[in-house]
Write a protein that holds these residues in place. Structure first.
Motif, PDB file in Angstrom:
ATOM      1  N   VAL A 104     -19.291 107.985  69.953  1.00 55.03           N
ATOM      2  CA  VAL A 104     -18.208 107.375  70.732  1.00 55.03           C
ATOM      3  C   VAL A 104     -17.619 108.418  71.680  1.00 55.03           C
ATOM      4  CG1 VAL A 104     -15.902 106.335  70.630  1.00 55.03           C
ATOM      5  CG2 VAL A 104     -17.634 105.717  68.924  1.00 55.03           C
ATOM      6  N   VAL A 105     -17.583 108.089  72.946  1.00 57.43           N
ATOM      7  CA  VAL A 105     -16.932 108.923  73.954  1.00 57.43           C
ATOM      8  C   VAL A 105     -15.501 108.430  74.136  1.00 57.43           C
ATOM      9  CG1 VAL A 105     -16.949 109.656  76.368  1.00 57.43           C
ATOM     10  CG2 VAL A 105     -19.112 109.385  75.133  1.00 57.43           C
ATOM     11  N   ARG A 106     -15.370 107.098  74.206  1.00 57.15           N
ATOM     12  CA  ARG A 106     -14.050 106.491  74.358  1.00 57.15           C
ATOM     13  C   ARG A 106     -14.104 105.062  73.813  1.00 57.15           C
ATOM     14  NH1 ARG A 106     -12.810 106.209  80.163  1.00 57.15           N
ATOM     15  NH2 ARG A 106     -13.040 103.977  80.200  1.00 57.15           N
ATOM     16  N   ALA A 107     -13.044 104.665  73.156  1.00 52.63           N
ATOM     17  CA  ALA A 107     -12.924 103.289  72.681  1.00 52.63           C
ATOM     18  C   ALA A 107     -11.850 102.618  73.529  1.00 52.63           C
ATOM     19  CB  ALA A 107     -12.559 103.254  71.205  1.00 52.63           C
ATOM     20  N   GLY A 108     -12.273 101.768  74.440  1.00 54.26           N
ATOM     21  CA  GLY A 108     -11.332 101.070  75.314  1.00 54.26           C
ATOM     22  C   GLY A 108     -10.829  99.784  74.684  1.00 54.26           C
ATOM     23  N   THR A 109     -10.047  99.048  75.434  1.00 52.68           N
ATOM     24  CA  THR A 109      -9.479  97.805  74.909  1.00 52.68           C
ATOM     25  C   THR A 109     -10.486  96.665  74.871  1.00 52.68           C
ATOM     26  OG1 THR A 109      -8.695  97.223  77.114  1.00 52.68           O
ATOM     27  CG2 THR A 109      -7.133  98.368  75.657  1.00 52.68           C
ATOM     28  N   SER A 110     -11.536  96.745  75.681  1.00 47.23           N
ATOM     29  CA  SER A 110     -12.517  95.658  75.704  1.00 47.23           C
ATOM     30  C   SER A 110     -13.952  96.140  75.510  1.00 47.23           C
ATOM     31  CB  SER A 110     -12.426  94.894  77.017  1.00 47.23           C
ATOM     32  OG  SER A 110     -12.753  95.733  78.106  1.00 47.23           O
ATOM     33  N   GLN A 111     -14.157  97.449  75.530  1.00 49.54           N
ATOM     34  CA  GLN A 111     -15.518  97.965  75.362  1.00 49.54           C
ATOM     35  C   GLN A 111     -15.504  99.387  74.820  1.00 49.54           C
ATOM     36  OE1 GLN A 111     -17.554  97.842  79.139  1.00 49.54           O
ATOM     37  NE2 GLN A 111     -15.917  98.871  80.212  1.00 49.54           N
ATOM     38  N   LEU A 112     -16.650  99.726  74.254  1.00 49.12           N
ATOM     39  CA  LEU A 112     -16.857 101.042  73.667  1.00 49.12           C
ATOM     40  C   LEU A 112     -17.760 101.833  74.604  1.00 49.12           C
ATOM     41  CD1 LEU A 112     -16.238 102.444  70.919  1.00 49.12           C
ATOM     42  CD2 LEU A 112     -18.449 101.598  70.127  1.00 49.12           C
ATOM     43  N   PHE A 113     -17.458 103.110  74.794  1.00 50.17           N
ATOM     44  CA  PHE A 113     -18.261 103.990  75.645  1.00 50.17           C
ATOM     45  C   PHE A 113     -19.005 104.946  74.710  1.00 50.17           C
ATOM     46  CE2 PHE A 113     -14.725 102.390  77.989  1.00 50.17           C
ATOM     47  CZ  PHE A 113     -15.164 102.230  79.286  1.00 50.17           C
ATOM     48  N   VAL A 114     -20.347 104.905  74.763  1.00 49.23           N
ATOM     49  CA  VAL A 114     -21.159 105.625  73.787  1.00 49.23           C
ATOM     50  C   VAL A 114     -22.184 106.515  74.488  1.00 49.23           C
ATOM     51  CG1 VAL A 114     -22.728 105.365  71.821  1.00 49.23           C
ATOM     52  CG2 VAL A 114     -20.922 103.670  72.194  1.00 49.23           C
ATOM     53  N   TYR A 115     -22.299 107.750  73.998  1.00 47.92           N
ATOM     54  CA  TYR A 115     -23.335 108.666  74.481  1.00 47.92           C
ATOM     55  C   TYR A 115     -24.475 108.619  73.479  1.00 47.92           C
ATOM     56  CZ  TYR A 115     -25.684 112.939  75.967  1.00 47.92           C
ATOM     57  OH  TYR A 115     -26.622 113.852  76.403  1.00 47.92           O
ATOM     58  N   GLY A 116     -25.673 108.383  73.958  1.00 49.24           N
ATOM     59  CA  GLY A 116     -26.829 108.223  73.077  1.00 49.24           C
ATOM     60  C   GLY A 116     -27.589 109.498  72.794  1.00 49.24           C
ATOM     61  N   GLY A 117     -27.254 110.584  73.477  1.00 50.60           N
ATOM     62  CA  GLY A 117     -27.964 111.838  73.273  1.00 50.60           C
ATOM     63  C   GLY A 117     -27.506 112.571  72.019  1.00 50.60           C
ATOM     64  N   GLN A 118     -28.283 113.587  71.629  1.00 48.76           N
ATOM     65  CA  GLN A 118     -27.964 114.383  70.443  1.00 48.76           C
ATOM     66  C   GLN A 118     -27.084 115.589  70.776  1.00 48.76           C
ATOM     67  OE1 GLN A 118     -28.923 113.248  67.438  1.00 48.76           O
ATOM     68  NE2 GLN A 118     -29.818 111.530  68.552  1.00 48.76           N
ATOM     69  N   ASP A 119     -26.892 115.841  72.054  1.00 45.04           N
ATOM     70  CA  ASP A 119     -26.206 117.065  72.481  1.00 45.04           C
ATOM     71  C   ASP A 119     -24.770 116.809  72.951  1.00 45.04           C
ATOM     72  OD1 ASP A 119     -27.064 115.625  74.687  1.00 45.04           O
ATOM     73  OD2 ASP A 119     -27.513 117.394  75.882  1.00 45.04           O
TER      74      ASP A 119
END
Length: 185
Positions: A104-119
């Motif tokens: 999780v990079v950021r949890a917004g009010t209507s959507q989640l922002f996710v980074y899929g990398g391992q780094d």
């Protein structure tokens, strides 16, 4: 008076003949246009079938990676498609159900922002954009926002949803899934 009547009748007959000829010509043009339209539709169907067949062979690795639910593997295979990305996206990937994991990079009010990398190094969404990593991210538009209430940056998550917006490596665009639900890790 008879003469005027004959002239009027002659004019009416000539007009009637012209109308009949116009209708016959128009009908034959309609038939010709209909044949052309049917031929064009048949041609489009044939081309569409060829496109689908082509996308199946070209996109096999990307589809396989997508079905494996390995986000990073999928985006790397998608990137390899080059000029055929749109063909494969349109015919095989759009609106497919996916299950992807990331941080999780950021949890917004209507959507989640996710980074899929391992780094992931606690970068913000803007910093990921600045470092040209958005292709390796996805947003997940919530189906039920209450399910995502307790998430915070740095949490590892797995979400499932409908893939409806594609990322682009060259343009640094992220992916987007809709009707996302949180899965157990």
């Amino acid at each position: 008076m008879k003469k005027n009547f004959k002239i009027a009748l002659g004019i009416f007959a000539a007009f009637f003949i012209i109308v009949i000829i116009a209708l016959v010509v128009d009908i034959s043009n309609d038939d010709e246009q209909k044949e052309k339209t049917e031929a064009a539709v048949a041609n489009l169907k044939k081309e569409n079938k060829k496109d689908k067949e082509k996308s199946v062979s070209i996109g096999a690795n990307a589809v396989s990676a997508l079905e494996s639910n390995n986000f990073l593997k999928f985006v790397e295979e998608y990137k390899k498609l080059g000029k055929d990305k749109t063909l494969v996206w349109d015919n095989q990937l759009f609106k497919k159900k996916v299950t992807w994991s990331g941080t999780v990079v950021r949890a917004g009010t209507s959507q989640l922002f996710v980074y899929g990398g391992q780094d992931y190094k606690n970068e913000s969404w803007s910093q990921l954009g600045d470092s040209k990593k958005l292709f390796y991210t996805f947003t997940a538009k919530y189906k039920d926002k209450n399910q995502f209430n307790n998430l915070k940056p740095g949490d590892k998550v797995t979400v499932q949803g409908s893939l409806e917006s594609r990322g682009d490596y060259n343009l640094n665009f992220n992916w987007k899934i809709y009707d996302a639900i949180l899965k157990e890790n």
